[in-house]
Design a protein around this motif. Structure first.
Motif, PDB file in Angstrom:
ATOM      1  N   ALA A   1       0.851  -1.195   0.000  1.00  0.00           N
ATOM      2  CA  ALA A   1       0.000   0.000   0.000  1.00  0.00           C
ATOM      3  C   ALA A   1       0.884   1.242   0.000  1.00  0.00           C
ATOM      4  CB  ALA A   1      -0.911   0.008   1.227  1.00  0.00           C
ATOM      5  N   VAL A   2       0.311   2.364  -0.400  1.00  0.00           N
ATOM      6  CA  VAL A   2       1.015   3.653  -0.316  1.00  0.00           C
ATOM      7  C   VAL A   2       0.076   4.714   0.271  1.00  0.00           C
ATOM      8  CG1 VAL A   2       2.472   3.168  -2.338  1.00  0.00           C
ATOM      9  CG2 VAL A   2       0.356   4.466  -2.633  1.00  0.00           C
ATOM     10  N   GLY A   3       0.682   5.822   0.696  1.00  0.00           N
ATOM     11  CA  GLY A   3      -0.099   6.995   1.064  1.00  0.00           C
ATOM     12  C   GLY A   3      -0.865   6.919   2.368  1.00  0.00           C
ATOM     13  N   PRO A   4      -0.200   6.496   3.493  1.00  0.00           N
ATOM     14  CA  PRO A   4      -0.892   6.512   4.798  1.00  0.00           C
ATOM     15  C   PRO A   4      -1.038   7.959   5.285  1.00  0.00           C
ATOM     16  CG  PRO A   4       1.396   5.874   5.091  1.00  0.00           C
ATOM     17  CD  PRO A   4       1.200   6.049   3.620  1.00  0.00           C
ATOM     18  N   GLU A   5      -2.076   8.644   4.832  1.00  0.00           N
ATOM     19  CA  GLU A   5      -2.202  10.096   5.002  1.00  0.00           C
ATOM     20  C   GLU A   5      -2.427  10.494   6.454  1.00  0.00           C
ATOM     21  OE1 GLU A   5      -4.836  12.605   5.402  1.00  0.00           O
ATOM     22  OE2 GLU A   5      -4.016  14.234   4.227  1.00  0.00           O
ATOM     23  N   SER A   6      -3.426   9.860   7.085  1.00  0.00           N
ATOM     24  CA  SER A   6      -3.773  10.209   8.464  1.00  0.00           C
ATOM     25  C   SER A   6      -3.565   8.988   9.348  1.00  0.00           C
ATOM     26  CB  SER A   6      -5.234  10.658   8.521  1.00  0.00           C
ATOM     27  OG  SER A   6      -5.613  10.973   9.841  1.00  0.00           O
TER      28      SER A   6
ATOM     29  N   LEU B   1       1.928  10.250  -0.093  1.00  0.00           N
ATOM     30  CA  LEU B   1       2.513   9.607  -1.279  1.00  0.00           C
ATOM     31  C   LEU B   1       3.431   8.426  -0.981  1.00  0.00           C
ATOM     32  CD1 LEU B   1       3.489  12.799  -3.314  1.00  0.00           C
ATOM     33  CD2 LEU B   1       1.769  11.104  -3.978  1.00  0.00           C
ATOM     34  N   MET B   2       4.115   8.458   0.159  1.00  0.00           N
ATOM     35  CA  MET B   2       5.142   7.450   0.417  1.00  0.00           C
ATOM     36  C   MET B   2       4.527   6.112   0.833  1.00  0.00           C
ATOM     37  SD  MET B   2       7.986   8.895  -0.179  1.00  0.00           S
ATOM     38  CE  MET B   2       7.388  10.066  -1.355  1.00  0.00           C
TER      39      MET B   2
END
Ligand SMILES: *[C@@H]1O[C@H](CO)[C@@H](O)[C@H](O)[C@H]1NC(C)=O
Length: 374
Positions: free
Chosen positions: A54-59, A364-365
């Motif tokens: 997965a990517v993009g663990p925003e919160s 994004l990471m």
């Protein structure tokens, strides 16, 4: 001087810069953002925890029992960190139509798969409240599964870009942002570069299901955080590089102050135990991004060029790097942490302080960062 001539000259300068970046971004180094006084270049020491497939663990959010963090990722799932050796488990989803949600990063599928951005647990009920960029507000119980819709429309109009959330557990009120009434999340460059100012701060009463628009005409409304005593709420205006403070109680109720001006583009805001606030900057402000967001015609020119998201990122933010800023309850800068070279952390979206550590998310990471404060 002839204003048309000035405009043409400015246009040519922007075009020259864009063409140079388009050909070879590494050749341009005048674009490095200015250093922040008192900043500590230390975030590269953060430990990295990969978000598997997965990517993009925003919160990020920790539940009332201390489990987690939970993280909403780009394919629409909400994952839970079970600890070293155990990795991530799937906790919840915001869409029931997930047959085609198989790629880790597919912005063209976000309106089907969902994109959970802001996450917040209700400390009394253990329910997880979710600001999904495409589906409005959703809620899921402590056992996870499919989140139920709470609010998808405001005064008959669909929520287009729900972004962040905070909860007043005593009054059962949710404060949340809608970044734009014109653009959706996958068009966030268009929103930022076209000078869009249709963002809103809203309030939702959990028991009456009533929704109130508290602030409108915001320039990319993003992070939300209540003060410890709930006398005010903060909202990040990303493209204005600032945080606004709306008074909720006391003699100034209803007034809006500029709480902090920032050297970059703020994403989420999170309060710590002491009532201080951590702000994650998506990127720092550079001379070019400054021009673009202040003169929307330059942004509109750039948007017409065949630039990739990576190239747009470079133009707006310069060299990728991470900046986290701690603000006092009065909006004074208490601490600035950076990864100036972007060795480990880039495009960070949230900084959550928990038990002497900073948990750091990114839109994004493919990982989260864990930084030891002491
Ligand atoms: C929320 O709605 C309930 C039910 O209508 C009402 O009693 C309560 O006062 C509202 N809360 C706030 C803070 O407005």
């Amino acid at each position: 001087m002839n204003s048309k001539l000035v405009l043409t000259a400015a246009y040519l300068v922007v075009l020259a810069v864009v063409l140079a970046i388009y050909q070879d971004p590494s050749r341009i180094n005048f674009h490095a953002p200015p250093p922040i006084p008192g900043s500590r270049d230390d975030l590269h020491t953060a430990q990295i925890v990969n978000v598997t497939a997965a990517v993009g663990p925003e919160s990020l959010a920790v539940d009332p029992r201390g489990r987690g963090p939970y993280a909403g990722v780009a394919d629409g799932r909400i994952l839970r960190w079970e600890g070293d050796g155990l990795g991530w488990s799937e906790f919840a989803v915001t869409s029931s139509h997930r047959e085609e949600c198989v790629r880790v990063f597919a912005p063209e599928m976000e309106h089907i798969c969902g994109r959970p951005l802001g996450l917040k647990f209700h400390k009394k009920t253990g329910n997880l409240y979710i600001a999904d960029a495409y589906f409005g507000l959703r809620v899921v119980g402590p056992n996870g599964g499919l989140a139920a819709p709470l609010l998808t429309h405001v005064h008959g109009q669909p929520l287009l870009f729900t972004n962040d959330i905070d909860i007043d557990e005593d009054k059962d009120l949710i404060y949340f942002t809608d970044s734009s009434t014109t653009f959706q999340r996958r068009q966030f460059f268009s929103s930022a570069m076209s000078g869009d100012k249709t963002g809103r701060l809203l309030k939702y009463n959990i028991s009456s299901k009533e929704v109130t628009v508290l602030l409108k005409d915001l320039a990319f409304a993003n992070g939300v955080a209540l003060s410890k005593d709930r006398s005010f709420v903060l909202v990040a205006e990303t493209t204005n590089s600032r945080i606004l403070k709306l008074w909720l109680h006391g003699p100034n109720v209803g007034n809006v102050d500029v709480f902090a001006k920032l050297p970059g583009y703020p994403d989420n805001i999170r309060r710590n135990q002491n009532g201080e606030f951590w702000v994650a900057l998506h990127s720092k402000k550079g001379a070019i991004s400054n021009l673009i967001v202040s003169k929307s015609w330059t942004g509109n020119i750039l948007l017409k060029l065949p630039l990739s998201v990576k190239q747009l990122h470079y133009i707006m933010g310069g060299k990728a790097h991470a900046t986290a800023i701690k603000l006092s309850e009065d909006g004074n800068v208490l601490d600035v942490l950076e990864d100036c070279e972007g060795k480990r952390l880039r495009f960070i979206s949230e900084v959550e302080e928990n038990k002497g550590k900073l948990w750091i998310g990114s839109v994004l990471m493919p990982f989260i960062g864990i930084y030891n404060l002491h």
